[in-house]
Enzyme design. Structure first.
Site, mmCIF file in Angstrom:
data_model
loop_
_atom_site.group_PDB
_atom_site.id
_atom_site.type_symbol
_atom_site.label_atom_id
_atom_site.label_comp_id
_atom_site.label_asym_id
_atom_site.label_seq_id
_atom_site.Cartn_x
_atom_site.Cartn_y
_atom_site.Cartn_z
ATOM 1 N N LYS A 119 0.848 -1.198 0.000
ATOM 2 C CA LYS A 119 0.000 0.000 0.000
ATOM 3 C C LYS A 119 0.884 1.249 0.000
ATOM 4 O O LYS A 119 1.521 1.569 0.984
ATOM 5 C CB LYS A 119 -0.898 0.053 1.238
ATOM 6 C CG LYS A 119 -1.965 1.148 1.083
ATOM 7 C CD LYS A 119 -2.624 1.533 2.382
ATOM 8 C CE LYS A 119 -1.861 2.541 3.176
ATOM 9 N NZ LYS A 119 -1.663 3.849 2.510
ATOM 10 N N GLY B 104 7.600 5.089 7.614
ATOM 11 C CA GLY B 104 6.688 6.193 7.906
ATOM 12 C C GLY B 104 6.991 6.778 9.269
ATOM 13 O O GLY B 104 8.114 6.652 9.776
ATOM 14 N N SER B 105 5.984 7.391 9.865
ATOM 15 C CA SER B 105 6.212 8.102 11.130
ATOM 16 C C SER B 105 6.327 7.123 12.298
ATOM 17 O O SER B 105 5.831 5.990 12.246
ATOM 18 C CB SER B 105 5.059 9.073 11.382
ATOM 19 O OG SER B 105 3.862 8.341 11.520
ATOM 20 N N THR B 106 6.974 7.598 13.361
ATOM 21 C CA THR B 106 7.158 6.750 14.544
ATOM 22 C C THR B 106 5.803 6.409 15.177
ATOM 23 O O THR B 106 5.578 5.273 15.601
ATOM 24 C CB THR B 106 8.101 7.445 15.542
ATOM 25 O OG1 THR B 106 9.404 7.497 14.927
ATOM 26 C CG2 THR B 106 8.225 6.675 16.846
ATOM 27 N N GLY C 208 4.276 3.719 13.232
ATOM 28 C CA GLY C 208 5.059 2.498 13.493
ATOM 29 C C GLY C 208 4.609 1.838 14.794
ATOM 30 O O GLY C 208 4.443 0.620 14.861
ATOM 31 N N CYS D 71 13.449 11.278 6.271
ATOM 32 C CA CYS D 71 13.467 10.893 7.691
ATOM 33 C C CYS D 71 14.846 11.082 8.319
ATOM 34 O O CYS D 71 14.945 11.311 9.515
ATOM 35 C CB CYS D 71 12.982 9.468 7.843
ATOM 36 S SG CYS D 71 13.591 8.400 6.550
ATOM 37 N N GLU E 121 10.452 15.949 15.205
ATOM 38 C CA GLU E 121 10.656 15.849 13.766
ATOM 39 C C GLU E 121 9.670 16.799 13.064
ATOM 40 O O GLU E 121 8.466 16.727 13.276
ATOM 41 C CB GLU E 121 10.405 14.412 13.301
ATOM 42 C CG GLU E 121 10.662 14.249 11.810
ATOM 43 C CD GLU E 121 10.602 12.799 11.355
ATOM 44 O OE1 GLU E 121 9.671 12.086 11.734
ATOM 45 O OE2 GLU E 121 11.514 12.396 10.595
HETATM 46 P P1 ADP Z 1 3.434 10.323 6.879
HETATM 47 O O1 ADP Z 1 3.322 11.450 7.847
HETATM 48 O O2 ADP Z 1 4.775 10.118 6.298
HETATM 49 O O3 ADP Z 1 2.298 10.215 5.908
HETATM 50 P P2 ADP Z 1 2.412 8.036 8.156
HETATM 51 O O4 ADP Z 1 3.145 7.170 9.093
HETATM 52 O O5 ADP Z 1 1.130 8.638 8.611
HETATM 53 O O6 ADP Z 1 3.446 9.099 7.782
HETATM 54 O O7 ADP Z 1 2.107 7.313 6.776
HETATM 55 C C1 ADP Z 1 2.949 6.377 6.184
HETATM 56 C C2 ADP Z 1 2.100 5.268 5.610
HETATM 57 O O8 ADP Z 1 1.395 4.632 6.672
HETATM 58 C C3 ADP Z 1 1.036 5.727 4.629
HETATM 59 O O9 ADP Z 1 0.935 4.771 3.597
HETATM 60 C C4 ADP Z 1 -0.225 5.742 5.485
HETATM 61 O O10 ADP Z 1 -1.425 5.576 4.755
HETATM 62 C C5 ADP Z 1 0.007 4.556 6.383
HETATM 63 N N1 ADP Z 1 -0.722 4.574 7.655
HETATM 64 C C6 ADP Z 1 -1.254 5.629 8.319
HETATM 65 N N2 ADP Z 1 -1.823 5.240 9.465
HETATM 66 C C7 ADP Z 1 -1.679 3.889 9.538
HETATM 67 C C8 ADP Z 1 -2.035 2.886 10.501
HETATM 68 N N3 ADP Z 1 -2.669 3.187 11.630
HETATM 69 N N4 ADP Z 1 -1.675 1.612 10.251
HETATM 70 C C9 ADP Z 1 -0.995 1.289 9.131
HETATM 71 N N5 ADP Z 1 -0.636 2.177 8.191
HETATM 72 C C10 ADP Z 1 -0.965 3.464 8.388
#
Ligand code: ADP
Length: 502
Positions: A196, A248-250, A253, A304, A405
């Site tokens: 995704k 992605g973001s912490t 994660g 990052c 960040e």
């Molecule tokens: P950014 O601020 O870089 O968008 P995110 O961590 O929110 O950081 O997003 C990175 C990815 O994680 C995107 O593909 C987003 O759709 C997905 N994402 C957002 N929330 C969730 C979640 N709760 N579980 C799994 N994936 C998620």
């Protein structure tokens, strides 16, 4: 079999791309392009203009179920049985096609997430190289025979086996590169995927899905689902998925760690950072000044491992920070299709609001604005999400802009007085992704590199990345490594076989 023919790069214009054709974009499930079962879509926005460029299928839990079922079937019946040489051949064919069509991918990412064309084009060597690197790994997997001390005659050895179905979730800050960094090692290891991409920049990954089919990838091996956090959360929790690879973001994660507990998925997480970039007085300042500026301004700070905490040794602090500020002021921001442009917009309105909040916080906490500092609203830029290169001076370690960040083009410049002090302050963060050290003193460079708690240390350079060199985090920047020979191991289980020899 080829559906998309390579286009003449000369035919590409900012307003015309063959993939942005007004038709809703479908998901790739089991080798078929499909709408969401609910029929729902969402819009992808061009951050340079704030205007929608495509409708994209919005996956619900039932679409994720279908994608996981397709990936499982392809894993059991096809992909895990495909010989390494044949997996390699498909990855190499994909790399060749990708190289030929790279310009189309660069243009698409530039429209979709706002990286200037100079940057998206420059990714070609790295991204094609990554595919070829993983192609080589497909034929390099091996277990070990082990000398044992069991009583009697026993043969002991290990087998490396693909973990199974991988859920890959990527961010938007380098859309095609992020996807390849998941697809390459998973396919090399013999895993199948449900991938995704970020809802902010899904298009190039979808176009790449067709390229993989064109390269001969069997249906169901790579499934691409589109949607936002809810779709990601459904992947993270899905009992039919064996491993999650997330960038992605912490905070997300951490949500994934919790959601994945149900079936104890294997996880690799590449998360946030607040990386120290340390400039000693004995450094080559002609290299350190542009290097430190671009350590943050590249990709509008949406990296990052950006070197956002700029520690400068006190005797050169004023002069050096002035030089970095001057580079910031001279950096060309704006039209992403002008080859001279260095910085484009931030990816979204939400990101713009977030970054502007940090600009306010910096000022309110008493930091001095030396360059930039406010959203750009001149002429055409007003419609997009543009923030100029920003340098804050007189920053203290306890300020919000020095701790959190930002994910924008914002440098927090901080003076320091000694090696011990800067190492301690550099490490005083919950993150540990990247770090920079600028000095001509080799011993100091080695000593500081050893002491810094981060997955990458760049000496007299910043952000130099190579397919063969591992990248990943210490502490809350995540775990697991991407690139390097370790990477493919993240997608393999180790099985120990013990045979009693009669
Ligand atoms: P950014 O601020 O870089 O968008 P995110 O961590 O929110 O950081 O997003 C990175 C990815 O994680 C995107 O593909 C987003 O759709 C997905 N994402 C957002 N929330 C969730 C979640 N709760 N579980 C799994 N994936 C998620």
């Amino acid at each position: 079999m080829t559906v998309f023919k390579p286009v003449d790069p000369a035919s590409l214009t900012p307003h015309k791309h063959p993939f942005i054709d007004g038709k809703p974009k479908q998901m790739l499930i089991g080798g078929q392009w499909r709408d969401a079962l609910s029929g729902k879509t969402f819009k992808s926005i061009n951050p340079s203009t704030g205007m929608p460029i495509a409708e994209i299928a919005d996956a619900g839990a039932e679409d994720i179920d279908a994608a996981v079922a397709a990936a499982r079937q392809a894993f059991e019946t096809t992909w895990r049985k495909v010989k390494p040489l044949d997996r390699q051949a498909i990855l190499l064919a994909a790399a060749d096609l990708f190289e030929k069509r790279y310009e189309e991918f660069a243009w698409l990412d530039t429209i979709d997430y706002g990286g200037p064309i100079s940057r998206t084009r420059s990714g070609q060597r790295r991204h094609v190289g990554l595919l070829r690197y993983y192609a080589a790994q497909a034929v390099s997997l091996h277990g070990e025979t082990i000398e044992n001390s069991l009583p009697g005659d026993f043969l002991t050895y290990t087998l490396k086996e693909p973990v199974g179905v991988v859920g890959a979730i990527t961010p938007w800050n380098g859309p095609i590169g992020n996807s390849i960094w998941k697809i390459g090692p998973a396919l090399a290891a013999g895993c199948t995927l449900v991938l995704k991409p970020s809802e902010h920049a899904s298009l190039s990954t979808l176009m790449f899905g067709q390229l993989m089919l064109d390269a001969g990838l069997p249906p169901g091996v790579l499934n691409i689902v589109t949607g936002a956090g809810a779709a990601g959360a459904a992947i993270a929790a899905h009992p039919g998925i064996d491993k999650i690879s997330f960038t992605g973001s912490t905070a997300t994660g951490q949500a994934i760690v919790r959601a994945s507990a149900g079936n104890l998925k294997r996880l690799s997480l590449e998360l946030g950072g607040k990386s120290p970039n340390i400039v000693f007085a004995d450094a080559d300042l002609d290299a350190a000044a542009p290097g430190s500026a671009m350590a943050v301004f590249a990709n509008s700070g949406q990296i990052c491992s950006a070197g956002t905490r700029l520690f400068v040794e006190r005797p050169i602090y004023d002069e050096f920070v002035e030089r970095v500020s001057a580079i910031g002021k001279a950096t060309k921001v704006g039209d992403v299709f002008d080859p001279e442009t260095v910085m484009g917009p931030l990816v979204s309105e939400a990101q713009l609001t977030r970054v502007c909040g940090y600009l306010d916080a910096g000022r309110n906490e008493g930091a001095r604005v030396l360059a930039g500092g406010a959203r750009l609203q001149d002429g055409d830029l007003a419609a997009g999400y543009f923030v100029p290169p920003t340098v804050f001076g007189d920053v203290r370690d306890d300020m919000k802009i020095a701790r959190e960040e930002i994910f924008g083009p914002v440098i927090s410049a901080i003076p320091f007085d000694s090696v011990e002090e800067v190492v301690a302050r550099g490490n005083a963060t919950s993150f540990g992704l990247g770090a920079g050290v600028w000095t001509k003193d080799l011993s100091k460079a080695h000593r500081v590199s050893r002491e810094l708690q981060s997955g990458s240390v760049w000496v007299n350079c910043y952000q130099a990345m190579d397919p063969a060199v591992p990248f990943g985090g210490y502490k809350m920047s995540g775990y697991g490594r991407e690139s390097g020979i370790q990477h493919v191991e993240e997608y393999l289980n180790v099985k120990a076989v013990t045979i009693k020899v009669a």
